[in-house]
Design a protein around this motif. Structure first.
Motif, PDB file in Angstrom:
ATOM      1  N   HIS A   1       0.816  -1.218   0.000  1.00 32.26           N
ATOM      2  CA  HIS A   1       0.000   0.000   0.000  1.00 32.26           C
ATOM      3  C   HIS A   1       0.848   1.266   0.000  1.00 32.26           C
ATOM      4  CE1 HIS A   1      -3.855  -2.088   1.707  1.00 32.26           C
ATOM      5  NE2 HIS A   1      -3.386  -2.682   0.630  1.00 32.26           N
ATOM      6  N   ARG A   2       2.004   1.207   0.597  1.00 30.60           N
ATOM      7  CA  ARG A   2       2.848   2.406   0.680  1.00 30.60           C
ATOM      8  C   ARG A   2       3.384   2.844  -0.683  1.00 30.60           C
ATOM      9  NH1 ARG A   2       8.601   0.604   1.625  1.00 30.60           N
ATOM     10  NH2 ARG A   2       8.487  -1.658   1.489  1.00 30.60           N
ATOM     11  N   PHE A   3       3.274   1.999  -1.687  1.00 30.84           N
ATOM     12  CA  PHE A   3       3.784   2.316  -3.017  1.00 30.84           C
ATOM     13  C   PHE A   3       2.729   2.956  -3.919  1.00 30.84           C
ATOM     14  CE2 PHE A   3       6.379  -1.299  -1.570  1.00 30.84           C
ATOM     15  CZ  PHE A   3       7.632  -0.708  -1.627  1.00 30.84           C
ATOM     16  N   VAL A   4       1.540   3.209  -3.406  1.00 30.42           N
ATOM     17  CA  VAL A   4       0.459   3.688  -4.271  1.00 30.42           C
ATOM     18  C   VAL A   4      -0.206   4.938  -3.711  1.00 30.42           C
ATOM     19  CG1 VAL A   4      -0.043   1.368  -5.113  1.00 30.42           C
ATOM     20  CG2 VAL A   4      -1.364   2.274  -3.220  1.00 30.42           C
ATOM     21  N   ASP A   5      -0.857   5.640  -4.610  1.00 31.38           N
ATOM     22  CA  ASP A   5      -1.764   6.710  -4.233  1.00 31.38           C
ATOM     23  C   ASP A   5      -3.106   6.021  -3.987  1.00 31.38           C
ATOM     24  OD1 ASP A   5      -3.597   8.759  -4.100  1.00 31.38           O
ATOM     25  OD2 ASP A   5      -3.018   9.676  -6.005  1.00 31.38           O
ATOM     26  N   ALA A   6      -3.449   5.819  -2.739  1.00 31.18           N
ATOM     27  CA  ALA A   6      -4.641   5.048  -2.381  1.00 31.18           C
ATOM     28  C   ALA A   6      -5.918   5.638  -2.962  1.00 31.18           C
ATOM     29  CB  ALA A   6      -4.757   4.926  -0.862  1.00 31.18           C
ATOM     30  N   SER A   7      -5.906   6.906  -3.304  1.00 32.24           N
ATOM     31  CA  SER A   7      -7.110   7.521  -3.871  1.00 32.24           C
ATOM     32  C   SER A   7      -7.420   6.981  -5.269  1.00 32.24           C
ATOM     33  CB  SER A   7      -6.970   9.045  -3.915  1.00 32.24           C
ATOM     34  OG  SER A   7      -6.005   9.435  -4.873  1.00 32.24           O
ATOM     35  N   ARG A   8      -6.467   6.334  -5.908  1.00 36.22           N
ATOM     36  CA  ARG A   8      -6.675   5.763  -7.246  1.00 36.22           C
ATOM     37  C   ARG A   8      -7.113   4.305  -7.188  1.00 36.22           C
ATOM     38  NH1 ARG A   8      -2.446   6.766 -11.459  1.00 36.22           N
ATOM     39  NH2 ARG A   8      -4.288   6.669 -12.772  1.00 36.22           N
ATOM     40  N   PHE A   9      -7.158   3.740  -5.993  1.00 27.81           N
ATOM     41  CA  PHE A   9      -7.525   2.349  -5.781  1.00 27.81           C
ATOM     42  C   PHE A   9      -8.821   2.272  -4.982  1.00 27.81           C
ATOM     43  CE2 PHE A   9      -3.222   2.020  -7.026  1.00 27.81           C
ATOM     44  CZ  PHE A   9      -2.978   0.719  -7.420  1.00 27.81           C
ATOM     45  N   TYR A  10      -9.439   1.113  -5.035  1.00 24.80           N
ATOM     46  CA  TYR A  10     -10.607   0.833  -4.200  1.00 24.80           C
ATOM     47  C   TYR A  10     -10.138   0.101  -2.962  1.00 24.80           C
ATOM     48  CZ  TYR A  10     -13.193   1.753  -8.498  1.00 24.80           C
ATOM     49  OH  TYR A  10     -13.687   2.325  -9.635  1.00 24.80           O
ATOM     50  N   ARG A  11     -10.854   0.279  -1.880  1.00 27.68           N
ATOM     51  CA  ARG A  11     -10.522  -0.423  -0.641  1.00 27.68           C
ATOM     52  C   ARG A  11     -11.593  -1.465  -0.362  1.00 27.68           C
ATOM     53  NH1 ARG A  11      -7.147  -0.033   3.391  1.00 27.68           N
ATOM     54  NH2 ARG A  11      -6.329   1.986   2.774  1.00 27.68           N
TER      55      ARG A  11
ATOM     56  N   ALA B   1       4.717   0.238 -13.426  1.00 26.79           N
ATOM     57  CA  ALA B   1       5.889   1.033 -13.810  1.00 26.79           C
ATOM     58  C   ALA B   1       6.516   1.695 -12.588  1.00 26.79           C
ATOM     59  CB  ALA B   1       5.498   2.072 -14.854  1.00 26.79           C
ATOM     60  N   ASP B   2       5.686   2.284 -11.743  1.00 26.85           N
ATOM     61  CA  ASP B   2       6.199   2.971 -10.544  1.00 26.85           C
ATOM     62  C   ASP B   2       6.821   1.990  -9.557  1.00 26.85           C
ATOM     63  OD1 ASP B   2       5.305   5.395 -11.547  1.00 26.85           O
ATOM     64  OD2 ASP B   2       3.511   5.455 -10.281  1.00 26.85           O
ATOM     65  N   ARG B   3       6.144   0.912  -9.311  1.00 29.14           N
ATOM     66  CA  ARG B   3       6.565  -0.029  -8.271  1.00 29.14           C
ATOM     67  C   ARG B   3       7.774  -0.860  -8.679  1.00 29.14           C
ATOM     68  NH1 ARG B   3       8.443  -2.700  -4.793  1.00 29.14           N
ATOM     69  NH2 ARG B   3       7.397  -4.159  -3.403  1.00 29.14           N
ATOM     70  N   TYR B   4       7.806  -1.279  -9.950  1.00 26.84           N
ATOM     71  CA  TYR B   4       8.846  -2.214 -10.377  1.00 26.84           C
ATOM     72  C   TYR B   4       9.848  -1.623 -11.353  1.00 26.84           C
ATOM     73  CZ  TYR B   4       5.872  -5.526  -8.021  1.00 26.84           C
ATOM     74  OH  TYR B   4       5.128  -6.181  -7.063  1.00 26.84           O
ATOM     75  N   GLY B   5       9.676  -0.354 -11.713  1.00 26.13           N
ATOM     76  CA  GLY B   5      10.642   0.298 -12.580  1.00 26.13           C
ATOM     77  C   GLY B   5      10.689  -0.252 -13.987  1.00 26.13           C
ATOM     78  N   VAL B   6       9.577  -0.798 -14.455  1.00 29.81           N
ATOM     79  CA  VAL B   6       9.524  -1.338 -15.816  1.00 29.81           C
ATOM     80  C   VAL B   6       9.149  -0.221 -16.788  1.00 29.81           C
ATOM     81  CG1 VAL B   6       9.003  -3.677 -15.055  1.00 29.81           C
ATOM     82  CG2 VAL B   6       7.121  -2.097 -15.550  1.00 29.81           C
ATOM     83  N   LEU B   7       9.026  -0.571 -18.038  1.00 26.64           N
ATOM     84  CA  LEU B   7       8.680   0.397 -19.074  1.00 26.64           C
ATOM     85  C   LEU B   7       7.414   1.168 -18.712  1.00 26.64           C
ATOM     86  CD1 LEU B   7       9.236  -1.899 -22.176  1.00 26.64           C
ATOM     87  CD2 LEU B   7      10.778  -0.120 -21.325  1.00 26.64           C
ATOM     88  N   ILE B   8       7.363   2.412 -19.152  1.00 26.51           N
ATOM     89  CA  ILE B   8       6.241   3.303 -18.881  1.00 26.51           C
ATOM     90  C   ILE B   8       5.382   3.394 -20.134  1.00 26.51           C
ATOM     91  CG2 ILE B   8       5.587   5.663 -18.280  1.00 26.51           C
ATOM     92  CD1 ILE B   8       8.374   5.857 -16.886  1.00 26.51           C
ATOM     93  N   ALA B   9       4.073   3.298 -19.947  1.00 25.41           N
ATOM     94  CA  ALA B   9       3.156   3.420 -21.076  1.00 25.41           C
ATOM     95  C   ALA B   9       3.218   4.845 -21.629  1.00 25.41           C
ATOM     96  CB  ALA B   9       1.728   3.092 -20.637  1.00 25.41           C
ATOM     97  N   HIS B  10       3.204   4.973 -22.925  1.00 21.76           N
ATOM     98  CA  HIS B  10       3.220   6.281 -23.599  1.00 21.76           C
ATOM     99  C   HIS B  10       1.843   6.502 -24.196  1.00 21.76           C
ATOM    100  CE1 HIS B  10       4.095   9.271 -26.688  1.00 21.76           C
ATOM    101  NE2 HIS B  10       5.128   9.603 -25.933  1.00 21.76           N
ATOM    102  N   TYR B  11       1.018   7.227 -23.458  1.00 23.35           N
ATOM    103  CA  TYR B  11      -0.362   7.474 -23.909  1.00 23.35           C
ATOM    104  C   TYR B  11      -0.433   8.668 -24.829  1.00 23.35           C
ATOM    105  CZ  TYR B  11      -1.722   4.280 -20.183  1.00 23.35           C
ATOM    106  OH  TYR B  11      -1.867   3.181 -19.377  1.00 23.35           O
TER     107      TYR B  11
END
Length: 115
Positions: free
Chosen positions: A77-87, A105-115
């Motif tokens: 949970h500490r790795f996320v903005d909880a407001s973007r998730f459901y509880r 991408a944030d948590r594991y440092g993998v490729l970032i989506a390019h929207y």
């Protein structure tokens, strides 16, 4: 990470046995193909289409069994903005593909989506 097994049928929609895949789950399969290291870091569970989807229900409840569904262990949970998730109880979860991809991408440092 819960994903629907591709090739399912939906008797409520079609009576002639057409087979389907979940487009949102397919997007995440693409992310897993681009970032194969995620397969080693995530607990990925492929589940059947029919409801109830007991594995998800046990974690986040009957109302939250849609897929894809990223269910976070409380230690993440500490790795996320909880407001973007459901509880649901002591867990956060997301079924929005964009939220899931950005978390990975944030948590594991993998490729970032390019929207």
């Amino acid at each position: 990470l819960f994903l629907l097994k591709p090739g399912f049928t939906d008797g409520a929609r079609e009576q002639d046995g057409k087979r389907y895949y979940c487009p949102s789950c397919a997007v995440l399969e693409g992310v897993l193909a681009c970032c194969p290291e995620l397969r080693e870091k995530l607990d990925i569970r492929y589940i059947d289409y029919p409801r109830p989807r007991r594995e998800i229900v046990e974690l986040v409840g009957d109302a939250n069994q849609g897929c894809p569904n990223l269910v976070l262990d409380p230690s993440n949970h500490r790795f996320v903005d909880a407001s973007r998730f459901y509880r649901a109880g002591d867990r956060l979860h997301a079924n929005d593909t964009r939220v899931i991809v950005e978390y990975l991408a944030d948590r594991y440092g993998v490729l970032i989506a390019h929207y």
